[in-house]
Design a protein around this motif. Structure first.
Motif, mmCIF file in Angstrom:
data_model
loop_
_atom_site.group_PDB
_atom_site.id
_atom_site.type_symbol
_atom_site.label_atom_id
_atom_site.label_comp_id
_atom_site.label_asym_id
_atom_site.label_seq_id
_atom_site.Cartn_x
_atom_site.Cartn_y
_atom_site.Cartn_z
ATOM 1 N N ARG A 149 -1.457 -1.158 6.375
ATOM 2 C CA ARG A 149 -0.723 -0.278 5.477
ATOM 3 C C ARG A 149 -1.676 0.454 4.534
ATOM 4 N N GLU A 170 5.906 -3.786 -9.636
ATOM 5 C CA GLU A 170 7.059 -2.890 -9.617
ATOM 6 C C GLU A 170 8.367 -3.672 -9.662
ATOM 7 N N SER A 198 6.410 7.140 -8.763
ATOM 8 C CA SER A 198 7.061 8.059 -7.830
ATOM 9 C C SER A 198 7.722 9.202 -8.579
ATOM 10 N N LEU A 245 4.371 9.200 -1.320
ATOM 11 C CA LEU A 245 5.754 8.876 -0.976
ATOM 12 C C LEU A 245 5.925 7.364 -0.992
ATOM 13 N N VAL A 246 7.164 6.961 -1.101
ATOM 14 C CA VAL A 246 7.413 5.529 -1.009
ATOM 15 C C VAL A 246 6.949 5.044 0.358
ATOM 16 N N GLY A 247 6.231 3.927 0.374
ATOM 17 C CA GLY A 247 5.740 3.414 1.646
ATOM 18 C C GLY A 247 4.359 3.923 1.990
ATOM 19 N N SER A 248 3.750 4.664 1.065
ATOM 20 C CA SER A 248 2.438 5.210 1.387
ATOM 21 C C SER A 248 1.325 4.192 1.153
ATOM 22 N N GLY A 249 1.650 3.050 0.612
ATOM 23 C CA GLY A 249 0.668 1.977 0.521
ATOM 24 C C GLY A 249 0.054 1.768 -0.850
ATOM 25 N N ARG A 250 0.638 2.401 -1.860
ATOM 26 C CA ARG A 250 0.047 2.269 -3.196
ATOM 27 C C ARG A 250 0.162 0.851 -3.737
ATOM 28 N N THR A 251 1.355 0.292 -3.547
ATOM 29 C CA THR A 251 1.545 -1.075 -4.041
ATOM 30 C C THR A 251 0.572 -2.032 -3.372
ATOM 31 N N GLU A 252 0.379 -1.859 -2.074
ATOM 32 C CA GLU A 252 -0.531 -2.737 -1.348
ATOM 33 C C GLU A 252 -1.932 -2.691 -1.937
ATOM 34 N N LEU A 273 13.627 -3.827 7.060
ATOM 35 C CA LEU A 273 13.571 -2.409 6.707
ATOM 36 C C LEU A 273 12.882 -2.203 5.373
ATOM 37 N N PRO A 274 12.246 -1.050 5.189
ATOM 38 C CA PRO A 274 11.694 -0.734 3.871
ATOM 39 C C PRO A 274 12.817 -0.488 2.857
ATOM 40 N N THR A 275 12.437 -0.624 1.591
ATOM 41 C CA THR A 275 13.440 -0.573 0.523
ATOM 42 C C THR A 275 14.275 0.701 0.566
ATOM 43 N N ASP A 306 2.585 -0.618 -11.905
ATOM 44 C CA ASP A 306 3.239 -0.167 -10.674
ATOM 45 C C ASP A 306 4.670 0.221 -11.026
ATOM 46 N N GLU A 307 4.963 1.501 -10.948
ATOM 47 C CA GLU A 307 6.274 2.034 -11.325
ATOM 48 C C GLU A 307 6.712 1.501 -12.699
HETATM 49 N N1 LIG Z 1 6.152 -6.792 4.787
HETATM 50 C C1 LIG Z 1 7.144 -6.020 4.351
HETATM 51 N N2 LIG Z 1 8.369 -6.183 4.874
HETATM 52 C C2 LIG Z 1 9.389 -5.441 4.450
HETATM 53 N N3 LIG Z 1 9.286 -4.508 3.498
HETATM 54 C C3 LIG Z 1 8.088 -4.287 2.955
HETATM 55 C C4 LIG Z 1 6.967 -5.031 3.345
HETATM 56 N N4 LIG Z 1 5.915 -4.619 2.619
HETATM 57 C C5 LIG Z 1 6.370 -3.654 1.816
HETATM 58 N N5 LIG Z 1 7.663 -3.445 2.007
HETATM 59 C C6 LIG Z 1 8.496 -2.500 1.285
HETATM 60 O O1 LIG Z 1 8.294 -1.194 1.766
HETATM 61 C C7 LIG Z 1 8.272 -0.284 0.684
HETATM 62 C C8 LIG Z 1 7.106 0.664 0.765
HETATM 63 O O2 LIG Z 1 5.918 -0.069 0.906
HETATM 64 P P1 LIG Z 1 4.612 0.137 -0.018
HETATM 65 O O3 LIG Z 1 4.679 -0.882 -1.064
HETATM 66 O O4 LIG Z 1 3.459 0.145 0.881
HETATM 67 O O5 LIG Z 1 4.765 1.604 -0.622
HETATM 68 P P2 LIG Z 1 4.281 2.202 -2.007
HETATM 69 O O6 LIG Z 1 3.468 3.366 -1.721
HETATM 70 O O7 LIG Z 1 3.712 1.201 -2.885
HETATM 71 O O8 LIG Z 1 5.631 2.690 -2.499
HETATM 72 P P3 LIG Z 1 6.298 2.561 -3.909
HETATM 73 O O9 LIG Z 1 6.402 3.967 -4.336
HETATM 74 O O10 LIG Z 1 7.621 1.958 -3.674
HETATM 75 O O11 LIG Z 1 5.451 1.735 -4.765
HETATM 76 C C9 LIG Z 1 8.208 -1.100 -0.587
HETATM 77 O O12 LIG Z 1 9.411 -0.905 -1.285
HETATM 78 C C10 LIG Z 1 8.064 -2.509 -0.165
HETATM 79 O O13 LIG Z 1 8.920 -3.379 -0.900
#
Ligand SMILES: Nc1ncnc2c1ncn2[C@@H]1O[C@H](COP(=O)(O)OP(=O)(O)OP(=O)(O)O)[C@@H](O)[C@H]1O
Ligand SMILES: Nc1ncnc2c1ncn2[C@@H]1O[C@H](COP(=O)(O)OP(=O)(O)OP(=O)(O)O)[C@@H](O)[C@H]1O
Ligand SMILES: [Mg+2]
Ligand SMILES: [Mg+2]
Lengths: 323, 502, 326, 326
Positions: B271, B338, B452, B290-297, B144-146, B419-420
């Motif tokens: 992502r 982050e 965020s 939003l969280v999960g929008s892919g910024r960290t990636e 699951l996502p965080t 990052d955050e």
């Molecule tokens: N392969 C994975 N398996 C499980 N969880 C993951 C995986 N990759 C990312 N996540 C989690 O999903 C969440 C959202 O992913 P992502 O990093 O793409 O979002 P973000 O836009 O960077 O959000 P944030 O605001 O948290 O930085 C993150 O908290 C991350 O730890």
């Protein structure tokens, strides 16, 4: 156990003015070594020597190094004589020479060192000859049964030990000697090594029996692991009395297989006699009496049906053990 | 109102640290009580004592006027103390239901412990519904996502039928929607007469949902206030012990040439989908979403931490290949992750070693030189630590973040990706980190900031990119930026409209 | 990728395609490939005799393996499993020889196994010890003690009933009692791991000990229980082994703990705890054992057998890598 | 309490009192107590003969121990160290017997050790394998190969110079060349671990691999390097061992990896990586070896020696528990 008496004799060492002898067998346990130790201790006591007894556990990972160290220790602590069972002729060769140069007399037993000049005498069974004896007896036995061909298996604790190499060589020589021309029609399978795990030799032999229906004889080269493994493999494959099993050295374990025909016969070394002779020879050396170069202790062929009787005498020689 | 909880004169020492020195806390049934203080003030420690995780050295605890001075985790559970921990505490290998009901599963046969899975999934479903979560009871938590994990922690706390629920910084990894959903849950609990203790460094949230707030500073009890009747500045002064006039002390650098240019960047997992952007010298570029929008990636790829599937990167006008973090560092790019503890720092190593880690040029080290470098940063960044030989794990969150910063300032980096950067960091330390960003852009370096917290982006960034579901959906200049505009891009900017979590 | 453990349970999220399936069941595939390869090389491999041999050889190490899998799931290891098996098995033979009745003998062996398990578990939780190093120590200790008691000599004179424990044919020609006992243990433990509090606590403790503790699980008690159960299983394995060998062999089963751990890991368990399952571990031990059986059938040089066994462990974990990263 | 590892670097925070000192140096104290106890029980213990023995036996396993400590710091293990030592040592004897010159022989052995180290490291980083299970596999493999090549038979006819590598007396009666080599390795590696980039990278990778990677450390290359160095050290240990034995013994040094790991952990290293140091590991191996030496001096039954060795490992880690929780 044996611990109490040992520690006493050891700690007395420096205090007393008795002459110190070192006695270094490969291990101090089991049906072969135990009587030897008992004999040596008893004899040394009678003759008034301080016997320092040194060995290491069978599972010791630095065993060879430790035993070479015991030799060195004996030299440094001015022992008058050392009796050692060298695990390999080359390995102990130099240290034995160093001992000789330091004026310590050495008696080897169980196996000899390479340079025989360096030690005063060798006591014990020649493993090649013992093997030869077993090989001969086995061949005669098979001949008696009218068997002229087939496959032969071998099982040992550790094929890398020099004793095992010698026994293998001896067995083949003796066997071929008796079989003569027929020897060609027997073939020898890859020897099994089980590191003293009976279940391993059992498994391996079961595989060999399955894939070689013409397996006719098995030699176990010593120790209870392969002895048991081989007997149980023969039993589980329903080959009792069809595969003949020849072994080394008496242990009570053999009695397990006599009734069911899982063992055909063994050659036994009189280890009690070895132990006693070692101390006697030492004593002679110290008293500057004349000694022989070699004190062979003959092996005895014991057929399965005599093993129980033979064992009764033998077990009296064991040190205080549970069995 | 009934006094649900009374903690009085709590003291706690850790080896070398006096974490709590006579702290009082009183919470009524049916109220949300804020617990405030700088990093290391002792908030979590106080709550862990309440949860029975640490024994206190001195002091008393009363729940419903019953003496509960000796606490254990089991007793706390039995008394209905639910705890949403600051750090996620889930068994990742187990499924959602098993995590929520861990230690309290329904049994077909209690003695043999044969689990009644039907019943378990039924109760879990009920709780998930309450939480407004879309996960299934049988989902494995590790996948699951965080944000969802965080919700499970909350689910666990409320599944206890709790009388007191502790939220220790529950929103650090939640997006706005999730925060709103959380507040709804908190309000429901409040209606049900639950006493809620709420810890956060985001003052906005305190004002939004708390009735009272207790402030701690350096393990000391400073006071309890009625939130309605105090100003933000008063609270800050109570927490920090001095005035912080400006929350976002924005200063402008001279915007220069383009230093970084990204074209069509995608990752393997889908992502991040064909993202293009640029950054100039002397500017702070913000990334919202939003969280999960892919910024960290995106930034992880840019830094060589994850493999790039497609796209080109130009640094100072030249196309470069970045396969490893080392490549990125050689290009003058650095990343402050982050997850500070998991990815940014070696907690058992010293401050000095962490600071020097990316920059050990000599094969044979001169410890005096390395120490001097670390000492320089300790002074210039005001890192609070007994010495540079202290293990980083002993520092508070804000100071740990400064060590990460020092680590990268110690290289020849020109592009600083945060990052955050202020996740879980107190107001005082936040202001200092913003000051450092200002300093960087003044030196003609570039800052990329993922956050965020919209106020932070609005306050600090010169330009804001907005992400939605792996795509870049908007670019807003500082002067045009409002929360509403950003949220519009972040939610409806993607291919389809995200259903509102209401 | 960052957290390979996650992939284990996450198939729910993915659409299942053939490559996926292939990799998910890679261990099973390795197993099948091995069987086919050996049966092509030697027609004897699939003979009734050899299958019988195989099924009589597997149970001992197999039972130890499932016990150790349970421990690995809990995030712990036991290097002393082989010594416990030897200790309990030899003690059982001793008692059987002394004329005690079957239930007494078997119960005594199991109690001994549980006792050593308790010692392991107690030290590990009381002194927060690394299970690897503690059980390395107790391995030496337990082995040394049983060797000392017996003076390293086999206990013989096993009564018939004891021999028959392992060696009674059941129905067909190649299934024996010990195979059945093994099957029963596998089924029971699979159930326990998936459907009971005890089993789920193993996963909880192994996957996040602190979370488990904070949920009010008495992790110390649980870990001790797991070690006791594992000790009991090792003892059971020891009894079957000695029955098979028809002696009490105190030096037997050396290194079984390490080997069983390799099997469990090949079958999907991980050192870090929280993952792994009993059926996987059974496939793991079958893979290793079929391999060794095949090599024995081929009658290869025993040193080559050793080298190749090492090779198969390496190959198995590399295959597992591709499974994890599917 | 939650994170005992933290205590390692945090002593600065504490005023140093005597209890603290006692616990910090507990391993050293155990060592001293052992020495005193044994010398009271047996006057032979501190005799020149025994000290000489001790110093000639320690280097082999000692050199392996410091190599493995470096690996443990990096968060990895090597169970194949003993096999690498046997392989390289036997190869060295083979070449020496063939008449190659000393530098060639020693260099060849070290290159062989590095080769096996490379294999271990490469597989571990390429396939993200657990080092424990991979090196368990390569241990079987390497050992099987050298046993097969030599057919398990000792290589004989060692030239004088080779024997003298280990066995030349240096000055006093109880110091030999191999002791000196060991001392040199300890000093060099202590320096490397504390004062070079390579050493600090070991700590960085071991304590947080991801943080190390994101700091621009090429962790894959580093881990391979560490395995190669460790392999080279194992090879060196093997050469000294064979020189001591005066033959090339392919079956020698079995289980040295596990034993060395126990020593390193007693000396303060941890499986989790990031902690441990060379001097501590030396104290660890000294403790174990002095204990075994003392038991041998007392002439205890060898099985009891084995049991008590297990006991001392347990005691050592329990003492370490009190040290960690001081
Ligand atoms: N392969 C994975 N398996 C499980 N969880 C993951 C995986 N990759 C990312 N996540 C989690 O999903 C969440 C959202 O992913 P992502 O990093 O793409 O979002 P973000 O836009 O960077 O959000 P944030 O605001 O948290 O930085 C993150 O908290 C991350 O730890
Ligand atoms: N287990 C521990 N061992 C030693 N010191 C500790 C431990 N836990 C907390 N501390 C110290 O106690 C003090 C209070 O820490 P605590 O975690 O309660 O702060 P906090 O107010 O929750 O901070 P934050 O806002 O960063 O979460 C800090 O100085 C911290 O370093
Ligand atoms: Mg906190
Ligand atoms: Mg992110």
């Amino acid at each position: 156990g044996c611990s109490g008496s040992d520690s006493k004799s050891t700690s007395n060492a420096s205090g007393s003015d008795k002459k110190t002898l070192y006695f270094i067998p490969i291990v101090d346990t089991g049906a072969y070594w135990s009587p030897m130790k008992k004999a040596a201790e008893e004899r040394a006591k009678e003759l008034g020597y301080n016997l320092v007894f040194k060995t290491s556990p069978p599972s010791e990972s630095q065993k060879n190094e430790k035993h070479i160290g015991f030799l060195q220790e004996a030299i440094t602590s001015n022992a008058v004589g050392i009796a050692i069972a060298p695990m390999d002729p080359d390995m102990f060769d130099r240290k034995v020479k160093e001992a000789k140069d330091a004026g310590v007399s050495i008696v080897t037993f169980d196996a000899d060192v390479k340079t025989k000049d360096n030690r005063a005498a060798y006591v014990g069974t020649d493993n090649k000859l013992a093997g030869e004896e077993l090989g001969k007896k086995a061949a005669e036995y098979l001949k008696g049964k009218g068997i002229k061909n087939g496959k032969i298996a071998l099982a040992a604790v550790n094929l890398t030990q020099t004793t095992m190499t010698y026994r293998q060589e001896g067995i083949r020589k003796g066997f071929e000697g008796v079989m003569g021309a027929d020897a060609q029609s027997f073939s020898w399978l890859e020897p099994i090594q089980d590191n003293d795990q009976a279940s391993e030799s059992k498994r391996q032999l079961e595989g060999q029996i399955t894939s070689n229906p013409d397996l006719i004889a098995v030699f176990s080269l010593g120790s209870e692991g392969p002895d048991t493994g081989v007997m149980e493999a023969i039993k589980s494959q329903g080959k009792a009395g069809k595969i003949y099993h020849f072994g080394f050295d008496y242990t009570p374990t053999w009695e397990n297989g006599i009734k069911e025909g899982l063992i055909t016969g063994i050659v036994d070394q009189d280890s009690y006699a070895i132990g006693k002779t070692i101390i006697d020879v030492m004593d002679k050396i110290i008293k500057k009496e004349k000694i022989q170069d070699n004190y062979p202790v003959a092996v005895k062929w014991v057929e399965a049906n005599q093993i129980v009787e033979y064992g009764k005498d033998k077990q009296k020689q064991f040190t205080n053990e549970t069995k | 109102m009934q006094k649900r909880l009374r903690m009085a004169g709590i003291e706690k020492r850790f080896p070398g640290v006096y974490a709590l020195r006579g702290v009082n806390l009183e919470v009524n049934a049916g109220e949300v009580h804020g617990l405030l203080g700088e990093n290391g003030a002792g908030k979590s420690t106080l709550m862990k004592i309440l949860g029975g995780i640490y024994p206190q050295d001195k002091g008393e605890i009363f729940i419903n006027d019953v003496d509960c001075t000796v606490m254990t985790p089991e007793r706390a559970q039995a008394l209905g103390v639910g705890f949403v921990h600051q750090e996620l505490n889930l068994a990742e290998a187990l499924n959602v239901a098993e995590n929520i009901f861990m230690g309290r599963m329904p049994y077909k046969n209690k003695l043999l412990g044969i689990i009644d899975y039907q019943e378990l999934y039924r109760s879990t479903q009920a709780i998930l519904k309450k939480l407004g979560s879309k996960v299934k009871p049988t989902d494995i938590v590790g996948t699951l996502p965080t944000a969802q994990k965080q919700l499970l922690e909350i689910g666990r706390a409320i599944s206890l039928d709790a009388k007191i629920v502790i939220f220790d910084e529950p929103t650090t990894s939640l997006g706005n929607d999730d925060v709103a959903a959380l507040f709804k849950i908190i309000n429901t609990l409040k209606q049900d007469g639950v006493a809620i203790i709420y810890i956060s460094h985001r003052l906005k949230e305190i004002f939004e949902i708390c009735d009272h707030a207790t402030v701690l500073r350096d393990g000391q009890y400073i006071g309890t206030v009625d939130v309605k009747s105090v100003s933000q500045n008063t609270l800050i002064t109570m927490m920090v012990g001095r005035d912080i006039t400006e929350l976002f002390p924005k200063e402008y650098g001279n915007i220069g040439e383009t230093i970084l240019e990204i074209q069509g960047l995608s990752d393997y997992a889908g992502r991040v989908k064909s993202v293009s952007f640029y950054a100039k010298r002397g500017e702070i570029v913000g990334f919202a979403g939003l969280v999960g929008s892919g910024r960290t990636e995106i930034v992880r790829m840019l830094f060589g931490a994850d493999p790039i599937s497609q796209g080109t990167i130009k640094v100072r006008g030249e196309k470069v290949t970045i396969n490893t973090p080392k490549d990125a560092i050689n290009q003058g790019i650095c990343l402050l992750t982050e997850d500070r503890k998991g990815q940014g720092l070696s907690l058992i190593m010293s401050v000095a070693e962490n600071i020097n880690m990316p920059n050990m040029q000599d094969a044979i080290l001169k410890h005096s030189k390395l120490k001097a470098i670390a000492e320089k940063f300790r002074v210039s960044l005001r890192i609070k630590t007994a010495s540079v030989d202290t293990a980083v794990g002993n520092l508070s969150g804000g100071n740990q973040q400064k060590v990460v910063l020092a680590k990268w300032l110690n290289t020849a980096s020109e592009v600083f990706i945060f990052d955050e950067p202020t996740k879980g960091i107190d107001v005082g330390a936040k202001a200092e980190i913003y000051q450092i960003m200002n300093q960087l852009v003044k030196e003609n370096k570039t800052v990329i900031m993922i956050s965020s917290e919209l106020p932070e982006l609005l306050g600090m960034a010169d330009r804001i990119y907005v992400m939605c579901e792996g795509r870049l959906t908007g670019e807003i200049l500082k002067q045009d930026a409002t929360q509403g505009k950003i949220m519009a891009f972040a939610t409806v900017g993607g291919h389809h409209v995200e259903p509102k979590a209401q | 990728m960052l957290n390979p453990k996650l992939n284990d349970g996450s198939s729910i999220f993915r659409k299942i395609d053939s490559k996926d399936l292939f990799l998910k069941y890679s261990v099973y595939i390795v197993l099948v490939v091995l069987i086919i390869a050996f049966s092509l090389i030697s027609p004897l491999f699939l003979s009734q005799a050899n299958i019988g041999n195989f099924f009589r050889q597997v149970p001992t190490v197999g039972i130890a393996t499932v016990g150790i899998t349970m421990l690995l799931v809990t995030g712990r290891v036991d290097l002393s499993a082989g010594s416990i098996a030897a200790f309990a098995g030899t003690a059982a033979v001793f008692l059987a020889v002394k004329g005690f009745s079957p239930p007494v003998v078997i119960l005594a062996a199991i109690v001994i196994g549980m006792f050593w398990g308790f010692i392991n578990g107690f030290f590990i939780v009381r002194f927060k010890l690394d299970s690897f190093i503690l059980t390395l120590g107790t391995d030496y200790m337990i082995r040394g003690i049983i060797l000392f008691i017996t003076n390293g000599i086999y206990v013989k004179g096993v009564p018939d009933w004891f021999y028959l424990l392992s060696n009674t044919k059941v129905g067909v020609n190649f299934i024996f009692t010990n195979t059945l006992v093994f099957a029963a243990v596998v089924i029971a433990l699979t159930y326990v791991m998936n459907h009971t509090r005890f089993g789920r606590y193993c996963y909880a403790v192994g996957s996040n000990q602190e979370a488990a503790r904070l949920s009010g699980i008495n992790i110390q008690k649980h870990i001790i229980k797991v070690y006791m159960l594992e000790g009991a299983l090792a003892a059971l394995a020891g009894v079957l082994l000695m029955s098979n060998l028809n002696v009490g062999a105190p030096s037997e089963a050396a290194g079984v703990g390490l080997f069983a751990m390799a099997a469990a890991i090949i079958g999907g368990a991980a050192f870090s705890g929280g993952v792994g399952n009993i059926p996987g571990a059974v496939v793991g031990i079958f893979t290793l054992e079929i391999f060794r059986n095949g090599l024995a059938i081929l009658g290869l040089n025993s040193f080559i057998q050793q080298a190749v066994t090492g090779g198969i462990i390496v190959i198995a974990v590399v295959v597992d890598y591709y499974r994890r990263n599917r």
